[in-house]
Design a protein around this motif. Structure first.
Motif, short mmCIF file in Angstrom:
data_model
loop_
_atom_site.label_atom_id
_atom_site.label_comp_id
_atom_site.label_asym_id
_atom_site.label_seq_id
_atom_site.Cartn_x
_atom_site.Cartn_y
_atom_site.Cartn_z
N SER A 1 0.83 -1.20 0.00
CA SER A 1 0.00 0.00 0.00
C SER A 1 0.86 1.25 0.00
CB SER A 1 -0.91 0.02 1.23
OG SER A 1 -1.53 1.27 1.37
N VAL A 2 0.34 2.29 -0.64
CA VAL A 2 1.04 3.58 -0.62
C VAL A 2 1.22 4.08 0.80
CG1 VAL A 2 -1.06 4.98 -0.83
CG2 VAL A 2 1.10 5.87 -1.68
N PHE A 3 0.29 3.71 1.70
CA PHE A 3 0.37 4.19 3.08
C PHE A 3 1.53 3.59 3.85
CE2 PHE A 3 -4.24 4.27 1.96
CZ PHE A 3 -4.34 5.65 1.83
N ASP A 4 2.12 2.52 3.32
CA ASP A 4 3.30 1.92 3.94
C ASP A 4 4.60 2.35 3.28
OD1 ASP A 4 2.20 0.45 6.05
OD2 ASP A 4 1.67 -1.22 4.73
N SER A 5 4.51 3.19 2.27
CA SER A 5 5.71 3.61 1.55
C SER A 5 6.49 4.66 2.34
CB SER A 5 5.35 4.16 0.17
OG SER A 5 4.58 5.34 0.31
N ALA A 6 7.77 4.76 2.04
CA ALA A 6 8.63 5.70 2.76
C ALA A 6 8.20 7.14 2.50
CB ALA A 6 10.08 5.50 2.35
N PHE A 7 7.81 7.45 1.26
CA PHE A 7 7.46 8.84 0.97
C PHE A 7 6.17 9.23 1.65
CE2 PHE A 7 4.64 7.17 -2.32
CZ PHE A 7 3.62 8.11 -2.37
N TYR A 8 5.24 8.27 1.85
CA TYR A 8 4.00 8.63 2.53
C TYR A 8 4.26 8.84 4.02
CZ TYR A 8 -0.93 9.10 3.44
OH TYR A 8 -2.14 9.63 3.82
N ARG A 9 5.11 8.02 4.59
CA ARG A 9 5.49 8.23 5.99
C ARG A 9 6.11 9.62 6.16
NH1 ARG A 9 4.37 4.29 10.10
NH2 ARG A 9 4.15 2.28 9.09
N GLU A 10 6.94 9.99 5.19
CA GLU A 10 7.55 11.32 5.22
C GLU A 10 6.47 12.40 5.17
OE1 GLU A 10 10.58 14.05 2.48
OE2 GLU A 10 9.81 12.13 1.72
N SER A 11 5.48 12.20 4.30
CA SER A 11 4.42 13.20 4.14
C SER A 11 3.59 13.38 5.40
CB SER A 11 3.51 12.82 2.97
OG SER A 11 2.58 11.81 3.32
N GLU A 12 3.40 12.31 6.15
CA GLU A 12 2.64 12.41 7.39
C GLU A 12 3.33 13.36 8.36
OE1 GLU A 12 0.67 7.93 7.38
OE2 GLU A 12 2.57 8.29 8.37
N VAL A 13 4.65 13.24 8.45
CA VAL A 13 5.41 14.08 9.37
C VAL A 13 5.42 15.53 8.92
CG1 VAL A 13 7.70 14.52 10.33
CG2 VAL A 13 6.86 12.17 10.15
N THR A 14 5.72 15.76 7.65
CA THR A 14 5.86 17.15 7.18
C THR A 14 4.53 17.88 7.20
OG1 THR A 14 5.60 16.50 4.83
CG2 THR A 14 7.85 16.56 5.73
N LEU A 41 7.59 23.97 5.24
CA LEU A 41 7.55 22.95 6.28
C LEU A 41 6.83 21.69 5.83
CD1 LEU A 41 6.66 24.94 9.54
CD2 LEU A 41 8.77 23.66 9.10
N ALA A 42 5.86 21.87 4.92
CA ALA A 42 5.04 20.73 4.47
C ALA A 42 5.68 19.95 3.32
CB ALA A 42 3.66 21.22 4.05
N ASN A 43 6.69 20.52 2.68
CA ASN A 43 7.29 19.86 1.52
C ASN A 43 7.82 18.48 1.85
OD1 ASN A 43 6.83 22.21 0.08
ND2 ASN A 43 8.96 22.85 0.03
N TRP A 44 7.66 17.55 0.90
CA TRP A 44 8.35 16.27 1.00
C TRP A 44 8.87 15.87 -0.37
CZ3 TRP A 44 2.88 15.98 1.19
CH2 TRP A 44 2.26 15.08 0.32
N SER A 45 9.42 14.69 -0.50
CA SER A 45 10.19 14.33 -1.69
C SER A 45 9.39 14.39 -2.98
CB SER A 45 10.79 12.92 -1.53
OG SER A 45 9.78 11.97 -1.25
N THR A 46 8.08 14.20 -2.93
CA THR A 46 7.28 14.23 -4.16
C THR A 46 6.18 15.28 -4.10
OG1 THR A 46 5.80 12.46 -3.35
CG2 THR A 46 7.74 11.79 -4.65
N ALA A 47 6.32 16.27 -3.24
CA ALA A 47 5.28 17.30 -3.12
C ALA A 47 5.89 18.65 -2.78
CB ALA A 47 4.26 16.91 -2.05
N SER A 48 5.31 19.69 -3.37
CA SER A 48 5.77 21.06 -3.12
C SER A 48 4.60 21.94 -2.72
CB SER A 48 6.43 21.62 -4.38
OG SER A 48 6.76 22.99 -4.21
N TYR A 49 4.81 22.74 -1.68
CA TYR A 49 3.80 23.69 -1.21
C TYR A 49 4.22 25.13 -1.47
CZ TYR A 49 1.67 19.73 1.14
OH TYR A 49 1.08 18.52 1.40
#
Length: 237
Positions: A19-32, A198-206
């Motif tokens: 699942s995408v919810f178990d991926s490293a980038f999603y875990r990163e997105s939860e924190v940011t 603060l919200a940015n992660w590896s595949t997302a820009s704010y």
């Protein structure tokens, strides 16, 4: 890891049924994303609030609020995710936001809607359902880079590639001005864009620069925004 390395790893995870919810980038997105929200919202103001987490997936964003002592209920459109949350002790039930009504939000003060608006085929219906009932919506979404208040349809993956996408394979890409004008139309008189690096992660820009080109993805990153919507009820008016 490079952008291509991240994309390759995500594809491999999908092929393995992860699942995408178990991926490293999603875990990163939860924190940011939580870091950005907590930097802009007064949690003490909402300490006794009843919070409804929509499009919760595995419910880990809501878990953070449970740990902070909030009364949290989670929802998702996919029964298997709801059962997963219930099995570990979370309050949860199935809710298809494209079919939502104001009654679905009665009794809640705050709606946490991260990463779900752009998976809806009827995003206005969701906002209209929240407007008469809740005090605040903490909202985050992929958006399109347009200065006009527009929302465009977007076909999304289904089957094994779409377990975290739109339920019926149809989502949308709203412009920031559409989200803001629609939110005010349905009763939220305070609409604050709290997007920041603060919200940015590896595949997302704010903190992207507006080009008014209609794009929702640029240089391998989704263009995203985050808002705090509040009704007069949030201020006791």
């Amino acid at each position: 890891m490079t952008r291509w390395g991240t994309l390759t790893r995500n594809l491999v995870d999908r092929l393995r049924g992860k699942s995408v919810f178990d991926s490293a980038f999603y875990r990163e997105s939860e924190v940011t994303r939580l870091n950005n929200l907590f930097a802009h919202v007064d949690l003490e103001q909402w300490r006794d609030a009843r919070l409804l987490e929509v499009g919760a997936g595995f419910g880990r964003l809501g878990d953070a609020f449970v740990q902070l002592g909030f009364d949290v209920t989670a929802t998702d459109g996919r029964p298997e995710y709801v059962q997963r949350m219930i099995s570990r002790g979370r309050q949860a039930h199935v809710l298809d936001l494209d079919q939502s009504t104001p009654e679905a939000f009665e009794g809640y003060d705050v709606v946490l809607a991260f990463g779900v608006l752009y998976h809806l085929s009827q995003p206005r219906k969701f906002l209209e359902s929240c407007g008469p009932t809740v005090k605040a919506v903490w909202l985050e979404s992929v958006v399109s880079d347009s200065l006009e208040p527009i929302v465009s349809d977007q076909r999304e993956a289904m089957g094994w590639r779409g377990k975290d996408q739109a339920l019926a394979g149809r989502g949308c890409r709203p412009s920031p001005s559409w989200v803001e004008s629609t939110s005010k139309d349905v009763g939220f008189d305070s609409v604050r864009d709290i997007s920041s690096p603060l919200a940015n992660w590896s595949t997302a820009s704010y903190d992207w620069k507006a080009c008014n080109d209609g794009s929702w993805r640029r240089q391998g990153k989704n263009l995203r925004k985050m808002w705090i919507l509040e009704s007069p009820r949030a201020r006791g008016n």
